[in-house]
Design a protein around this motif. Structure first.
Motif, PDB file in Angstrom:
ATOM      1  N   ILE A 318     -50.527   9.562  33.589  1.00 49.77           N
ATOM      2  CA  ILE A 318     -49.635   8.926  32.603  1.00 49.77           C
ATOM      3  C   ILE A 318     -48.438   9.800  32.260  1.00 49.77           C
ATOM      4  O   ILE A 318     -47.617   9.428  31.425  1.00 49.77           O
ATOM      5  N   ARG A 319     -48.316  10.955  32.923  1.00 51.48           N
ATOM      6  CA  ARG A 319     -47.229  11.904  32.675  1.00 51.48           C
ATOM      7  C   ARG A 319     -47.323  12.981  33.738  1.00 51.48           C
ATOM      8  O   ARG A 319     -48.332  13.079  34.446  1.00 51.48           O
ATOM      9  N   PRO A 320     -46.315  13.843  33.852  1.00 59.04           N
ATOM     10  CA  PRO A 320     -46.456  15.000  34.741  1.00 59.04           C
ATOM     11  C   PRO A 320     -47.546  15.940  34.226  1.00 59.04           C
ATOM     12  O   PRO A 320     -47.875  15.946  33.039  1.00 59.04           O
ATOM     13  N   HIS A 321     -48.097  16.750  35.130  1.00 60.14           N
ATOM     14  CA  HIS A 321     -49.109  17.722  34.743  1.00 60.14           C
ATOM     15  C   HIS A 321     -48.548  18.754  33.778  1.00 60.14           C
ATOM     16  O   HIS A 321     -47.354  19.070  33.799  1.00 60.14           O
ATOM     17  N   TYR A 322     -49.443  19.290  32.944  1.00 56.91           N
ATOM     18  CA  TYR A 322     -49.151  20.440  32.100  1.00 56.91           C
ATOM     19  C   TYR A 322     -49.745  21.679  32.760  1.00 56.91           C
ATOM     20  O   TYR A 322     -50.681  21.579  33.565  1.00 56.91           O
ATOM     21  N   ASP A 348     -54.630  32.634  27.273  1.00 60.24           N
ATOM     22  CA  ASP A 348     -54.792  32.655  28.722  1.00 60.24           C
ATOM     23  C   ASP A 348     -53.409  32.628  29.369  1.00 60.24           C
ATOM     24  O   ASP A 348     -52.403  32.308  28.723  1.00 60.24           O
ATOM     25  N   GLY A 349     -53.364  32.968  30.673  1.00 55.97           N
ATOM     26  CA  GLY A 349     -52.087  33.075  31.362  1.00 55.97           C
ATOM     27  C   GLY A 349     -51.264  31.806  31.345  1.00 55.97           C
ATOM     28  O   GLY A 349     -50.037  31.845  31.206  1.00 55.97           O
ATOM     29  N   GLU A 353     -46.858  30.170  30.520  1.00 57.55           N
ATOM     30  CA  GLU A 353     -46.131  29.731  31.704  1.00 57.55           C
ATOM     31  C   GLU A 353     -44.997  28.788  31.325  1.00 57.55           C
ATOM     32  O   GLU A 353     -45.188  27.813  30.597  1.00 57.55           O
ATOM     33  N   GLN A 354     -43.802  29.103  31.803  1.00 61.72           N
ATOM     34  CA  GLN A 354     -42.648  28.244  31.594  1.00 61.72           C
ATOM     35  C   GLN A 354     -42.658  27.150  32.666  1.00 61.72           C
ATOM     36  O   GLN A 354     -42.846  27.437  33.842  1.00 61.72           O
ATOM     37  N   THR A 369     -47.241  30.673  40.940  1.00 65.93           N
ATOM     38  CA  THR A 369     -48.355  31.147  40.113  1.00 65.93           C
ATOM     39  C   THR A 369     -49.704  30.581  40.537  1.00 65.93           C
ATOM     40  O   THR A 369     -50.720  30.860  39.898  1.00 65.93           O
ATOM     41  N   PHE A 370     -49.722  29.779  41.592  1.00 65.08           N
ATOM     42  CA  PHE A 370     -50.976  29.184  42.059  1.00 65.08           C
ATOM     43  C   PHE A 370     -51.906  30.264  42.604  1.00 65.08           C
ATOM     44  O   PHE A 370     -51.534  31.039  43.480  1.00 65.08           O
ATOM     45  N   GLU A 371     -53.129  30.321  42.057  1.00 64.82           N
ATOM     46  CA  GLU A 371     -54.148  31.273  42.505  1.00 64.82           C
ATOM     47  C   GLU A 371     -55.339  30.487  43.033  1.00 64.82           C
ATOM     48  O   GLU A 371     -56.104  29.915  42.252  1.00 64.82           O
TER      49      GLU A 371
END
Length: 570
Positions: A318-322, A348-349, A353-354, A369-371
């Motif tokens: 219903i929206r972009p991911h946070y 948490d990290g 995050e911007q 930033t994907f781990e």
């Protein structure tokens, strides 16, 4: 039925597993092998089940996270390995999974089409409404076209055309090519006049979960919430009903008690554990039991499907991911406790995050930033919680099998509205694929396709293999070496050594005494267990290459005076 049950026991190798707690398991090379499609033997049709979603999700949240934190096996580094694996650390084709792209790289056209065999709902004839849904986060309806084919139709959120519809189709294509069973999902464009009537006896459930007779004017109420395309048509994803009779969802733990073919507990299935890695690639954060389906298909067995990928990639449906999605569970026990006990000072990290929407049609997802090892779905499940490094590596091989061209073909299936969105999403998926391969391949010694060439009379031999780390450019041959330990207790052969890698992914090692005692001669009769030997190989080089060794299982053929490869573990 008694004959079928004995066949299942023999084929699945259940007997030795059932008694594993009270006796020593046989060596890997002597264990019964799983047989392809043995879980498709005919059975009586099970009953459809409709579990209460909230209760099951809370069970998963509590059971998954707390059991993980308190698991003694996990704390001492002896996690339970998957049960349905072959002697070569793989799975066979089944009602759960079929080798596709990792076995034979699909063409761009095949990747684009995925599981589909047509073009979606037929708008050249009348389309009837059979069911509608107003409750929940994503209203939609079910339709039947003039051919009698039924579809579930869902829409994008207002202001974000293509967001969930394109994400759903793209993830559908990638998961299918990876090997999982999925429905036929299509991008569907239609006009209001294409919906011509309501099926007899059709009903809908309102926002208070009350059922009412379905009227055609409900279509207008749903469509009033939806943006139109410039030509006045509506855009949606249409998911075709899967074949057979629906039986409700499957769970990521236990077994289905009314399915005699369902032998392996789901939390210890390699194909479900490895699904974590594929899900992390496409950011399928809504992977949970409610987005699965069991179906009773011809000639009479249960096939297991993944469905509804609207909350994949950069779409939160219903929206972009946070930033929180993909980094923390909806109810994450340990971070929640940390925030409570620190009065909110714990952060948490992801909280720093911007982020901003990349494009309205693709939303937002992590890139730099994907781990891969820290990704989380919205809800835990026991298969993912129990995943081991070996399972992760298996899943990474599925992801790593995709070329840039195939990724682009899957993205094109989503029919994004502009070149920028398609190019950007393709680049993101390729980047995340490479991060996944780099991470999981470095957790093991990724050696495959081991083969033996006979050597001298002292039992020496040459082992050739392919280094997938070099093949996938995770590392280069420069500075890489292979440390090995060969053990054959019955013949007192205990040798070791180290050899540098050569150019290319194809490698070979000379396994010989090297001045050490050669052990006993191998011309005497040995029992099957005495004939077994192991060769542990570790990839050595840069600091990140600290993965567990690959173990090649060998058997001494006394008549031919040669070792033969009979298994491989990572």
């Amino acid at each position: 039925m008694a004959v079928l049950k004995r066949l299942r026991l023999a084929a699945l190798g259940i007997a030795p597993l059932l008694f594993a707690g009270c006796s020593r398991q046989p060596p890997l090379a002597l264990r019964p092998e799983p047989i392809a499609y043995v879980d498709t033997l005919p059975i009586s049709q099970p009953e459809e089940r409709e579990p209460l979603e909230v209760i099951q999700l809370m069970k998963d949240a509590i059971r998954g996270e707390i059991s993980k934190g308190m698991s003694v096996r996990r704390l001492v580094g002896r996690s339970h390995e998957a049960l349905n694996i072959t002697r070569f650390d793989d799975v066979v084709n089944s009602a759960w999974f079929e080798h596709r792209n990792d076995l034979r790289r699909l063409s761009a056209r095949e990747t684009f089409m995925g599981p589909t065999a047509g073009t979606g709902p037929d708008t050249t004839g009348p389309i009837e409404l059979t069911q509608a849904k107003l409750q929940g986060i994503s209203p939609g309806f079910h339709i039947e076209d003039s051919r009698g084919v039924r579809f579930v139709v869902k829409f994008d959120p207002k202001g974000f055309q293509y967001l969930s519809s394109a994400a759903g189709v793209i993830a559908n294509r990638l998961l299918y090519a990876a090997g999982y069973h999925v429905p036929e999902d299509y991008i569907f464009r239609f006009r209001r006049e294409h919906i011509t009537g309501v099926a007899e006896g059709a009903t809908y459930v309102d926002e208070d979960f009350e059922e009412h007779p379905l009227q055609i004017d409900l279509v207008d109420e749903i469509l009033s919430r939806i943006d139109t395309l410039p030509d006045g048509r509506f855009l949606a994803v249409a998911s075709q009903y899967v074949p057979g009779s629906p039986l409700g969802p499957f769970y990521f733990s236990g077994t289905r008690k009314d399915d005699p073919n369902d032998w392996y507990v789901h939390e210890h299935r390699r194909d479900l554990r490895g699904l974590y890695v594929v899900s992390s690639w496409v950011n399928h954060v809504d992977i949970r039991f409610a987005n699965t389906m069991d179906a009773f298909v011809d000639p009479g067995y249960v096939r297991h499907y993944l469905i509804d990928f609207a909350a994949s990639l950069g779409s939160g449906t219903i929206r972009p991911h946070y930033p929180r999605e993909g980094a923390e569970y909806n109810f994450d026990w340990w971070p929640t406790m940390a925030r409570m006990f620190t009065l909110g000072f714990y952060r948490d990290g992801w909280e720093s995050e911007q982020y901003e929407t990349i494009d309205p049609s693709i939303g937002w997802m992590q890139v730099e930033t994907f781990e891969p090892g820290k990704w989380k779905a919205n809800w835990p499940n026991e298969a993912f919680v129990n995943m081991t490094v070996r399972d992760g590596y298996w899943g990474a091989k599925l992801v790593g099998s995709f070329s840039d061209e195939q990724v682009r073909a899957a993205v094109e299936a989503g029919q994004l509205p502009n070149e920028f969105a398609a190019d950007t999403l393709t680049d993101i998926l390729c980047y995340r694929r490479d991060r996944i391969v780099d991470y999981w391949y470095s957790q093991v010694s990724p050696l495959e396709r081991a083969r033996v060439a006979p050597g001298g009379s002292d039992g020496s031999f040459t082992l050739s293999f392919e280094d997938y780390g070099i093949r996938e450019s995770v590392w280069t041959a420069d500075g890489v070496s292979y440390s090995w330990e060969f053990r054959h207790p019955a013949l007192d052969r205990h040798w070791d050594g180290e050899s540098p890698a050569r150019a290319g992914s194809g490698q070979s090692l000379e396994i010989s005494p090297g001045g050490r005692p050669i052990g006993r001669t191998g011309n005497r009769d040995l029992t099957p267990e005495e004939a077994l030997a192991t060769l542990k190989i570790s990839v050595r080089g840069r600091d990140s290459m600290r993965g567990r060794p690959a173990v090649v299982h060998l058997s001494w053929d006394a008549a031919a005076a040669v070792y033969r490869v009979v298994g491989l573990e990572h």
